[in-house]
Design a protein around this motif. Structure first.
Motif, PDB file in Angstrom:
ATOM      1  N   ILE A   1       0.833  -1.206   0.000  1.00 15.59           N
ATOM      2  CA  ILE A   1       0.000   0.000   0.000  1.00 15.59           C
ATOM      3  C   ILE A   1       0.867   1.256   0.000  1.00 15.59           C
ATOM      4  N   PRO A   2       0.414   2.297  -0.674  1.00 16.04           N
ATOM      5  CA  PRO A   2       1.115   3.574  -0.566  1.00 16.04           C
ATOM      6  C   PRO A   2       0.893   4.139   0.840  1.00 16.04           C
TER       7      PRO A   2
ATOM      8  N   LEU B   1      -3.285   5.167   3.495  1.00 16.34           N
ATOM      9  CA  LEU B   1      -3.677   4.296   4.596  1.00 16.34           C
ATOM     10  C   LEU B   1      -5.157   4.446   4.956  1.00 16.34           C
ATOM     11  N   ALA B   2      -5.660   5.666   5.022  1.00 13.88           N
ATOM     12  CA  ALA B   2      -7.077   5.884   5.362  1.00 13.88           C
ATOM     13  C   ALA B   2      -7.992   5.271   4.301  1.00 13.88           C
ATOM     14  N   GLU B   3      -7.622   5.415   3.036  1.00 12.39           N
ATOM     15  CA  GLU B   3      -8.425   4.842   1.959  1.00 12.39           C
ATOM     16  C   GLU B   3      -8.395   3.313   2.015  1.00 12.39           C
ATOM     17  N   PHE B   4      -7.213   2.758   2.311  1.00 15.60           N
ATOM     18  CA  PHE B   4      -7.119   1.306   2.404  1.00 15.60           C
ATOM     19  C   PHE B   4      -7.953   0.783   3.575  1.00 15.60           C
TER      20      PHE B   4
ATOM     21  N   PHE C   1      -5.014  -6.099   8.885  1.00 12.96           N
ATOM     22  CA  PHE C   1      -3.930  -5.737   9.781  1.00 12.96           C
ATOM     23  C   PHE C   1      -3.098  -4.674   9.074  1.00 12.96           C
ATOM     24  N   LEU C   2      -3.133  -3.470   9.627  1.00 16.25           N
ATOM     25  CA  LEU C   2      -2.490  -2.316   9.012  1.00 16.25           C
ATOM     26  C   LEU C   2      -1.128  -2.058   9.643  1.00 16.25           C
ATOM     27  N   PRO C   3      -0.256  -1.352   8.925  1.00 18.07           N
ATOM     28  CA  PRO C   3       1.086  -1.085   9.455  1.00 18.07           C
ATOM     29  C   PRO C   3       1.034  -0.356  10.794  1.00 18.07           C
ATOM     30  N   SER C   4       1.942  -0.759  11.674  1.00 17.29           N
ATOM     31  CA  SER C   4       2.075  -0.096  12.956  1.00 17.29           C
ATOM     32  C   SER C   4       3.546   0.221  13.185  1.00 17.29           C
ATOM     33  N   GLU C   5       4.349  -0.811  13.361  1.00 10.17           N
ATOM     34  CA  GLU C   5       5.800  -0.671  13.488  1.00 10.17           C
ATOM     35  C   GLU C   5       6.433  -1.425  12.327  1.00 10.17           C
ATOM     36  N   GLY C   6       7.593  -1.026  11.921  1.00 14.45           N
ATOM     37  CA  GLY C   6       8.268  -1.726  10.832  1.00 14.45           C
ATOM     38  C   GLY C   6       7.851  -1.176   9.481  1.00 14.45           C
ATOM     39  N   ALA C   7       7.739  -2.049   8.499  1.00 14.02           N
ATOM     40  CA  ALA C   7       7.396  -1.630   7.134  1.00 14.02           C
ATOM     41  C   ALA C   7       6.064  -0.883   7.130  1.00 14.02           C
ATOM     42  N   SER C   8       6.067   0.260   6.471  1.00 13.44           N
ATOM     43  CA  SER C   8       4.846   1.071   6.459  1.00 13.44           C
ATOM     44  C   SER C   8       4.049   0.901   5.181  1.00 13.44           C
TER      45      SER C   8
ATOM     46  N   GLN D   1     -10.491   3.561  -7.922  1.00 12.94           N
ATOM     47  CA  GLN D   1     -10.531   5.027  -7.904  1.00 12.94           C
ATOM     48  C   GLN D   1      -9.503   5.621  -6.952  1.00 12.94           C
ATOM     49  N   THR D   2      -9.347   5.024  -5.792  1.00 12.60           N
ATOM     50  CA  THR D   2      -8.448   5.589  -4.786  1.00 12.60           C
ATOM     51  C   THR D   2      -7.012   5.097  -4.933  1.00 12.60           C
TER      52      THR D   2
END
Length: 104
Positions: free
Chosen positions: A10-11, A15-18, A40-47, A84-85
């Protein structure tokens, strides 16, 4: 049981769109007989990595979900939203079977 594991690239600025996209699927998968285990969205590590997992009773049930969901207008809305996003660049899909404790 079969569990589908999705790994998204993901770019970081999407993040909000995802997250909005993921919330759509949290409601859609159960409609077709699956169990969604969450995004499960990025928190620590790879963003730029996000994960998702959902299960169906069998691979045949998953294939039926794919067939049935292709005609669903809410699924089409989710797909259109992603287009679209551009909330993800690509994804990888893998399937796993769980090893669970034996019952009594």
């Amino acid at each position: 049981m079969i569990t589908c594991y999705l790994r998204y690239e993901i770019p970081p600025d999407k993040l909000a769109e995802f997250e909005a996209y993921g919330r759509m699927w949290l409601e859609l998968v159960p409609r077709f007989g699956g169990i969604h285990h969450g995004y499960f969205l990025p928190s620590e590590g790879a963003s730029d990595v996000a994960l998702a997992m959902f299960s169906f009773p069998s691979l045949a049930a998953y294939e039926q979900y794919r067939k049935d969901s292709a005609e669903d207008p809410d699924v089409q809305k989710a797909i259109d939203f992603a287009r679209q996003t551009r909330c993800f660049r690509r994804y990888e899909r893998s399937f796993f079977r769980p090893v669970l404790p034996k019952g009594p």
